[in-house]
Write a protein that holds these residues in place. Structure first.
Motif, PDB file in Angstrom:
ATOM      1  N   THR A 109       0.829  -1.210   0.000  1.00  0.00           N
ATOM      2  CA  THR A 109       0.000   0.000   0.000  1.00  0.00           C
ATOM      3  C   THR A 109       0.861   1.256   0.000  1.00  0.00           C
ATOM      4  O   THR A 109       0.395   2.327   0.338  1.00  0.00           O
ATOM      5  N   PHE A 110       2.140   1.118  -0.351  1.00  0.00           N
ATOM      6  CA  PHE A 110       3.059   2.252  -0.330  1.00  0.00           C
ATOM      7  C   PHE A 110       4.025   2.148  -1.498  1.00  0.00           C
ATOM      8  O   PHE A 110       4.212   1.073  -2.084  1.00  0.00           O
ATOM      9  N   ASP A 111       4.612   3.272  -1.859  1.00  0.00           N
ATOM     10  CA  ASP A 111       5.653   3.315  -2.888  1.00  0.00           C
ATOM     11  C   ASP A 111       7.034   3.512  -2.283  1.00  0.00           C
ATOM     12  O   ASP A 111       8.039   3.148  -2.891  1.00  0.00           O
ATOM     13  N   ILE A 112       7.107   4.148  -1.107  1.00  0.00           N
ATOM     14  CA  ILE A 112       8.378   4.405  -0.428  1.00  0.00           C
ATOM     15  C   ILE A 112       8.271   3.917   1.009  1.00  0.00           C
ATOM     16  O   ILE A 112       7.283   4.192   1.695  1.00  0.00           O
ATOM     17  N   SER A 113       9.292   3.193   1.452  1.00  0.00           N
ATOM     18  CA  SER A 113       9.313   2.671   2.814  1.00  0.00           C
ATOM     19  C   SER A 113      10.740   2.742   3.341  1.00  0.00           C
ATOM     20  O   SER A 113      11.607   3.381   2.753  1.00  0.00           O
ATOM     21  N   ASP A 167      12.031   1.401  -2.283  1.00  0.00           N
ATOM     22  CA  ASP A 167      10.751   1.380  -2.975  1.00  0.00           C
ATOM     23  C   ASP A 167       9.887   0.270  -2.373  1.00  0.00           C
ATOM     24  O   ASP A 167      10.259  -0.365  -1.387  1.00  0.00           O
ATOM     25  N   GLN A 168       8.715   0.009  -2.960  1.00  0.00           N
ATOM     26  CA  GLN A 168       7.771  -0.960  -2.389  1.00  0.00           C
ATOM     27  C   GLN A 168       8.302  -2.392  -2.419  1.00  0.00           C
ATOM     28  O   GLN A 168       7.841  -3.249  -1.668  1.00  0.00           O
ATOM     29  N   LYS A 169       9.309  -2.655  -3.265  1.00  0.00           N
ATOM     30  CA  LYS A 169       9.890  -3.994  -3.336  1.00  0.00           C
ATOM     31  C   LYS A 169      11.130  -4.131  -2.463  1.00  0.00           C
ATOM     32  O   LYS A 169      11.783  -5.174  -2.470  1.00  0.00           O
ATOM     33  N   VAL A 190       7.735   8.372  -9.248  1.00  0.00           N
ATOM     34  CA  VAL A 190       6.353   7.990  -8.951  1.00  0.00           C
ATOM     35  C   VAL A 190       5.540   9.278  -8.960  1.00  0.00           C
ATOM     36  O   VAL A 190       5.963  10.284  -8.374  1.00  0.00           O
ATOM     37  N   PRO A 217       3.791   9.644  -4.678  1.00  0.00           N
ATOM     38  CA  PRO A 217       4.228   8.493  -3.882  1.00  0.00           C
ATOM     39  C   PRO A 217       3.403   8.291  -2.613  1.00  0.00           C
ATOM     40  O   PRO A 217       3.105   9.239  -1.892  1.00  0.00           O
ATOM     41  N   ARG A 218       3.028   7.036  -2.393  1.00  0.00           N
ATOM     42  CA  ARG A 218       2.359   6.653  -1.146  1.00  0.00           C
ATOM     43  C   ARG A 218       3.447   6.266  -0.148  1.00  0.00           C
ATOM     44  O   ARG A 218       4.351   5.512  -0.483  1.00  0.00           O
ATOM     45  N   ASP A 249       4.992   4.778   3.499  1.00  0.00           N
ATOM     46  CA  ASP A 249       4.797   3.817   4.574  1.00  0.00           C
ATOM     47  C   ASP A 249       4.801   4.547   5.918  1.00  0.00           C
ATOM     48  O   ASP A 249       5.218   5.706   6.024  1.00  0.00           O
TER      49      ASP A 249
END
Length: 284
Positions: free
Chosen positions: A39-43, A55-57, A87, A90-91, A93
């Motif tokens: 549910t996020f693009d950056i963490s 990134d989300q991966k 992005v 960006p969503r 985290d």
């Protein structure tokens, strides 16, 4: 009876073939669990270098020290090794703050996400999530962290007088690596200070606007730097960060603008030097 039994056997066999043993009441085959989409693009992800932005991966993101002024200096073939992170919106985290992120429009027209003004990149040779193989590459690439107390910058020094200077404070054109805060603001020392002794700031802080002290608790720093060389001193009740014993300052006339180095020639070159990794220890 035999015909009925045979018919029942065929019925059971057909049931088994059609639904893969699901007719059995004691089937214990585990169900296939599909993980939820991020549910996020950056963490942030824990690595051998601590928590880094990803990134989300889980792929590590990086800062380029030549981007200190907030624009991307990575172009052409550089982008083959260091692809940009892009992005639209960006969503984030948990633990990340939206106001720390932004974007720039690059010279090639593409949008690139930034963190506290630093454009974000991948490293092509990071094969798996959590890889940090780009750290300190060519002394100009740094893993992106939200917890840096200071960063490294590479840029041409331009003094208050508008002239270009080298790392030796002589007029000339050459990039110099120096310390900045996480927002890209240049950090300085005062050549009349002594080891862990601020000889500039007045007790009433009436001259602090000219050369504000750098107040910061030491958290993360780029791995190229030695954390044991940093410290803090008390300056009339305020905490000032030091490096090799040198108290650290901003220059007021840099106007909190990232990448400006006007202090290198004020009032004359070398009185307020930028701070470098190789800066000599402050005198006793």
């Amino acid at each position: 009876m035999k015909a009925k039994s045979f018919f029942n056997s065929l019925l059971l066999t057909g049931c088994i073939a059609a639904i893969g043993w699901s007719c059995s009441s004691d089937d214990d085959t585990p169900a296939v669990v599909v993980p939820p989409a991020p549910t996020f693009d950056i963490s942030q992800k824990a690595t051998k270098l601590g928590n880094v932005l990803t990134d989300q991966k889980g792929k590590t993101l990086y800062f380029f020290t030549k981007d200190v002024n907030g624009t991307s200096a990575c172009t052409g073939g550089c982008l083959d090794a260091w692809p940009i992170f892009s992005v639209a919106t960006p969503r984030l985290d948990t633990g990340l703050v939206a106001t720390d992120f932004g974007s720039i429009t690059r010279a090639d027209g593409k949008s690139q996400v930034t963190y506290k003004g630093w454009p974000l990149y991948y490293y092509a040779q990071d094969a798996a999530a959590g890889d940090v193989n780009g750290e300190n590459s060519q002394n100009v690439w740094v893993v992106a962290k939200k917890s840096y107390s200071l960063m490294l910058a590479n840029a041409q020094l331009v003094g208050h007088d508008g002239k270009n200077y080298t790392a030796e404070y002589k007029e000339g054109t050459a990039d110099t690596q120096f310390f900045v805060d996480i927002n890209g603001r240049t950090l300085y020392a005062f050549n009349k200070d002594k080891k862990n002794k601020n000889n500039f700031t007045k007790s009433d802080f009436s001259n602090d606007a000219v050369w504000p002290i750098y107040q910061s608790d030491l958290k993360d720093i780029p791995s190229a730097l030695d954390k044991t060389l940093f410290g803090t001193i008390d300056v009339f009740g305020k905490k000032q960060l030091t490096y090799k014993g040198w108290p650290i300052y901003y220059f007021g006339q840099d106007n909190s603008t990232r990448g400006l180095t006007k202090g290198v020639s004020f009032p004359t070159p070398g009185v307020w030097p930028i701070i470098q990794k190789a800066t000599a220890a402050a005198p006793e």
